[in-house]
Design an enzyme around this catalytic site. Sequence first.
Site, PDB file in Angstrom:
ATOM      1  N   HIS A   3      55.851  46.448  60.521  1.00  0.00           N
ATOM      2  CA  HIS A   3      55.940  47.073  59.199  1.00  0.00           C
ATOM      3  C   HIS A   3      57.392  47.346  58.824  1.00  0.00           C
ATOM      4  CE1 HIS A   3      51.827  49.005  60.233  1.00  0.00           C
ATOM      5  NE2 HIS A   3      51.590  48.035  59.364  1.00  0.00           N
ATOM      6  N   LYS A  61      38.338  52.944  57.056  1.00  0.00           N
ATOM      7  CA  LYS A  61      38.427  52.703  58.488  1.00  0.00           C
ATOM      8  C   LYS A  61      38.861  53.978  59.164  1.00  0.00           C
ATOM      9  CE  LYS A  61      43.025  50.577  58.117  1.00  0.00           C
ATOM     10  NZ  LYS A  61      43.824  49.403  58.425  1.00  0.00           N
ATOM     11  N   ARG A  66      51.010  37.960  59.377  1.00  0.00           N
ATOM     12  CA  ARG A  66      51.311  37.725  60.786  1.00  0.00           C
ATOM     13  C   ARG A  66      50.736  36.393  61.253  1.00  0.00           C
ATOM     14  NH1 ARG A  66      48.219  42.756  62.840  1.00  0.00           N
ATOM     15  NH2 ARG A  66      46.963  41.810  61.253  1.00  0.00           N
ATOM     16  N   SER A  96      48.463  47.816  63.791  1.00  0.00           N
ATOM     17  CA  SER A  96      48.310  49.240  64.083  1.00  0.00           C
ATOM     18  C   SER A  96      47.142  49.473  65.030  1.00  0.00           C
ATOM     19  CB  SER A  96      48.121  50.029  62.786  1.00  0.00           C
ATOM     20  OG  SER A  96      49.308  50.004  62.024  1.00  0.00           O
TER      21      SER A  96
END
Length: 172
Positions: free
Chosen positions: A17, A41, A90, A128
């Site tokens: 990030h 989430k 990514r 994360s």
Amino acid sequence: MVRALFPGTFDPIHYGHIDIGERASRLFDEVVMAVYDKPLKSLLFSPEERIALVTEAYKDNPKIRVTGYSGLTVEFARRIEAQVIVRGLRVFSDFEFEFRMALANHRLAPDIEIVALITAEEHTFLSSTTVREIAMLNGDISSMVPPYVEQAFREKVASLDDSNPIPNSLRD
């Protein structure tokens, strides 16, 4: 002036990030790191804790400011007069998700551009979720997050008890 919005949950912020935010700040006049408060989430850190961690990451970059937000990302982008939404990619599976999200956002706000930055190779494995899982299992996350994030994990884990259990999504 071109203002870019980099939205996310940042639970926690990691070097991937941070890299995307720094690179975006070289492309745009201002980058607003927007910490989403109520994603669908499980999260470990509160919105206030996540904002504090993100703020620490960019404290030396005057082109980046940090705030929290709720609701639709494109509506928040309009409220802060952002012309661009920045997203990081990514792996190939990110592309499919981000592509669909970009199309939906473009439908809702055709005046806001979506810019996807490819992550640096050394960060392609980072998410994360991965960082949280490794940290919750007492693994070494020092190569994935700044020291203050690692410390925040230690403090968070120490504060968890039976009345505030680890979310199922973080258990092994």
